[in-house]
Every structure is written in structure tokens, then in C-alpha cells.
Write an enzyme that holds these catalytic residues in place. Structure first.
Site: not given
Ligand code: SUG
Length: 446
Positions: A28, A174, A249, A370
Site C-alpha cells: 500500500s 481485524e 495480518h 485477503c
Molecule cells: O488493510 N490495504 C488493506 C489490505 C488488507 C489485506 N487483508 C488481509 N491481509 N487479510 C489493509 O491494509 C490499502 C488501501 C490504500 O492504500 O489505498 C489497504 O487498505
């Protein structure tokens, strides 16, 4: 009773973009401000659902949430008509517009923690929507998540959808991304495994660089609400160093299915006692326990984080064989690719590897695991699920055409200021509730 696992994947929403919102999630952060392709993102996710459904897995879909969230923006004090609110927030607080616009509900592993009826005190399937307090853009998901789950799992005789835990750092939750269940057969009683990043009250090692999103207290509260037996529940702490290396996570470093745990050797604090406790509690339920532990010398934590090897789905096929569903990035990392070749040719509990292109989601740190929420259901429970959400050829065709019609193929951060995006999303979501036969799900429809 006979039961099987169903996977409910999040359909990527029309506002999918890269806003760099998740400190501690390396992808991200690295892709902040790059240009997204919401149409490709949604189609990549839908293709995974379709292929898994074709292989005989029970595959459902969860709808996206309404974004940008006008409700959040109004709660934050922006007023006027919708175009005025968006213009004001774009000018004065673009970071809040980004948070209100994220399509992050697509990662349904974070939607809730789910305990199958075989494990709970009242023989119903329990869901606790995750409060996701650690990030603003995610903390706004749980109310709509609860409404969606209540609509899809509506029968109160079989399903209990709780409220999220209170949204406070001591109870950061989470969802299923930090939860796994082990069992001999899906329908038999199992051992539920909760992994947390830190405890609010029991002092111990904590990550130094990045936040630990899940607390022990939240995990324990979920287990208690679901009425899980203590002798069938195990808690483990994530190694603080792996959180600092980008494992935000547990599902970035471990995945479990039935009697198998597939993980990196550095995933847990005190790993041998964690494995022993799992093995011992499973033995009491006449279940075995196999750990496939990957050594740091074979695949480093950095390789695990960049390839998402462990953010895979470990699935039991209808013929009883186990397959590992991995993202394409695993093929592109030579060490991970070599490891997977060995897995395929070896005689271990994983029989096959399936590779998917989920590039758009991966760039925000969301791999195959995810994108899905696992729900173990027996036949009567499965029959009680809202029928319109199961993926088959017909639904795939409708959703594919729906994406083609409504989604943009380019969304840059600057485009979030466009008030037409809200209108487009609402038109799309309104049609979607008809396709999925979910009634009036969204605020704007009520
Ligand atoms: O919560 N990314 C999510 C990714 C979630 C992944 N889920 C698991 N591992 N189960 C988070 O970090 C990034 C959004 C942005 O940067 O635009 C984001 O929310």
C-alpha cells in the site's frame, strides 16, 4: 453433520484506488498515488471466484460498500449538497476524501471472524464483524458489513451476526485474517486459533516500527462471544519483528486448513509450544495436526511479504486433495517459485498449486486469502444463505457484464474529487442489489 467450507469473496468496488492509506502494509505504501484500474481489479477477483466455483468449491460473493462514504464526510462536519461536500473535503482535507473513498471492503478476510456451528455454544454460526480500528478507511466498514451479513445470513435460528467490538485501540480486531480453524472434518468440532499482534494489558514484546493491529483482548472477546470452549481455543502472538517487516495480518505469514498449518518459521512467538498446544487440543478431538514450516533460509520474511506465498488459500477439493491458491507474484520470485515446485513434486499434504493474476489487489497488499471470508456451513445452513450470492455461470456472466458497463479502467488519486464517481458508484450498486437479489442494502436506497 456433513459440512464444507464456502468462500465469500469481496467484489472489488468501483472506487478501487491506491491512496497509501495503510502504514505498515508495504505494498500500500509503495504504490501510493499510482493509477488504478478498477475494472481490471474487479474482473481479476471475479475470475478467481469463477475458476474456484468451476472446480467444485462453494463460492459466494459479498457486495462492495458505498463509496465515497458521504456518511463519514458528514460525520466529520462537511455539509451542503453532495457535490459541495466533495469539493470542500477535496480542497481542505484530501486525506479524508481518500479514506472515505477506499474500496477496502473488498478484503473480506477482514470483514468478520466466523465460528462454525460445530464449535459454538448454541449450535449456530457466529459472525463478529471486525471493528478495524487501526485505520480510518477500514474502521468505517463494520456497520455496512453487519448489514450485509445479516441480509445474507438472515435466519436467526442458524446464524448470529454480532455487533463489532467497541472501536478502541485495546480491542483492535481485524477479523478472520488473524483466525484459523483446524479440524478433522469441517462438520466436526474444531480448534479455533486466534493470532494477535500485542496485548493491551499483558506487557510483552511489541513491534517498534509498524502498528500491531490486533489485540489479544479482542481475540479473546470474539472467542467468548462465539461461545467457544477453552479446551478448543488457542491464542498465539505474532513475532513483533515480522510485523515490523510488513506482516500486518497473520494471513501474510500463515494459512491453515483442516489438519494442516502452512507457515513461516518466524510467524509466532514461542512457536513450538504453539504447535504443541494445537496438536494436543486437536488430539482430544481425534484430529491430527501437520505443520508445514518454511525455513527463513528457504524463503525469507521479505520474500514472503513481497510474493504473498502465505496469503494463499489452502483448499480441500471435492476429491479430498489439498490445493494451494497463490498469486502470480509467487511465480516471479525465484526462491518462492522453487519452493512451490518442490511442494508440487513432494509427497506432503499439499497436492497442487493454482496461480492467479490479482495484480490490482496485490498492489494494495491484498492477495487471494485477503479477498475471501471462509464460512463453514452444513447443508441446512447452506440452504439458508441468500440464494443470489452463489457464483455460477449465470451470475458470473451478469457480474462480468455489470463490471464492463459501470467500472472505469483508470482511477488516479486526483479523480476522487470527481462528484460523478459517487453517482456512477450508486448507479452500479443499485443494479448490483438486483443482480444479487439483496433488496435495499445501501443507505442511498433507503
Ligand atoms: O488493510 N490495504 C488493506 C489490505 C488488507 C489485506 N487483508 C488481509 N491481509 N487479510 C489493509 O491494509 C490499502 C488501501 C490504500 O492504500 O489505498 C489497504 O487498505
Amino acid at each position: 453433520m456433513q459440512a464444507s467450507e464456502a468462500n465469500f469473496d469481496g467484489l472489488v468496488g468501483p472506487t478501487h484506488n491506491y491512496a497509501g492509506l495503510s502504514f505498515g502494509n508495504v505494498a500500500s505504501q509503495n504504490n501510493e498515488k499510482s493509477v488504478a484500474n478498477p475494472r481490471a481489479a474487479a474482473k481479476q477477483g471475479l475470475r478467481k471466484m469463477k475458476q474456484l466455483a468451476d472446480l467444485g468449491f462453494h463460492q459466494g460473493v459479498l457486495p462492495p460498500q458505498e463509496r465515497p462514504s458521504m456518511r463519514l464526510l458528514r460525520e466529520l462536519g462537511f455539509s451542503g449538497d453532495e457535490a459541495t461536500v466533495i469539493a470542500k473535503v477535496a480542497r481542505d482535507a484530501p486525506e479524508l476524501l481518500a479514506a472515505a473513498s477506499s474500496a477496502s471492503a473488498m478484503w473480506t478476510a477482514n470483514a468478520a471472524t466466523v465460528s462454525p456451528s460445530a464449535d459454538t455454544h448454541d449450535g449456530r454460526v457466529h459472525f463478529t464483524p471486525a471493528n478495524l480500528t487501526s485505520k480510518l478507511h477500514r474502521a468505517i466498514e463494520h456497520e455496512a458489513t453487519r448489514r450485509t451479513l445479516r441480509t445474507i445470513f438472515a435466519d436467526p435460528a442458524r446464524f448470529e451476526v454480532h455487533e463489532a467490538l467497541p472501536g478502541t485501540p485495546a480491542l483492535g480486531d481485524e477479523g478472520a485474517a488473524n483466525h484459523t480453524r483446524f479440524c478433522a472434518e469441517y462438520g466436526a468440532r474444531g480448534v479455533e486459533f486466534f493470532v494477535y499482534g500485542k496485548s493491551e494489558y499483558r506487557r510483552g514484546p511489541e513491534p517498534k516500527r509498524y502498528p500491531a493491529r490486533q489485540t489479544f483482548e479482542a481475540s479473546r472477546a470474539v472467542a467468548q462471544r462465539h461461545g467457544l470452549a477453552e479446551d478448543a481455543t488457542v491464542y498465539a502472538q505474532q513475532t513483533p519483528d515480522v510485523i515490523d517487516a510488513g506482516v500486518f495480518h497473520n494471513d501474510v505469514i500463515a494459512v491453515g486448513n483442516r489438519q494442516t498449518l502452512f507457515c513461516h518459521e518466524l510467524a509466532f512467538v514461542g512457536r513450538t509450544s504453539v504447535y504443541d498446544e494445537l496438536r494436543g487440543k486437536l488430539a482430544k478431538l481425534n484430529a491430527q495436526f501437520d505443520v508445514i514450516e518454511v525455513r527463513d533460509a528457504e524463503v525469507s520474511v521479505a520474500d514472503a511479504v513481497s510474493s504473498y506465498l502465505f496469503n494463499s488459500q489452502l483448499l480441500t477439493r471435492p476429491d479430498g486433495r489439498q490445493v494451494l491458491v497463490v498469486p502470480q507474484e509467487c511465480r516471479e520470485n525465484p526462491r518462492v517459485a522453487m519452493y512451490l515446485e518442490d511442494v508440487k513434486s513432494g509427497s506432503g499434504p499439499i497436492d497442487d498449486v493454482l496461480v492467479f493474476d490479482l495484480r490490482e489487489s496485490m498492489k494494495n497488499g491484498g492477495g487471494p486469502a485477503c479477498l475471501r471470508l471462509r464460512v463453514v456451513l452444513n447443508e441446512t445452513e447452506r440452504a439458508a444463505v441468500a440464494p443470489g450470492v452463489w457464483i455460477d455461470d449465470a451470475l458470473f456472466g451478469k457480474l462480468d457484464a455489470w463490471i464492463e458497463k459501470h467500472y472505469r479502467d483508470r482511477l488516479a488519486p486526483g479523480d476522487l474529487t470527481d462528484p460523478k464517481l459517487l453517482e456512477e458508484s450508486r448507479t452500479a450498486l443499485d443494479e448490483l442489489t438486483q443482480i444479487l437479489r439483496l433488496g435495499s442494502l445501501y443507505d442511498f436506497q433507503r
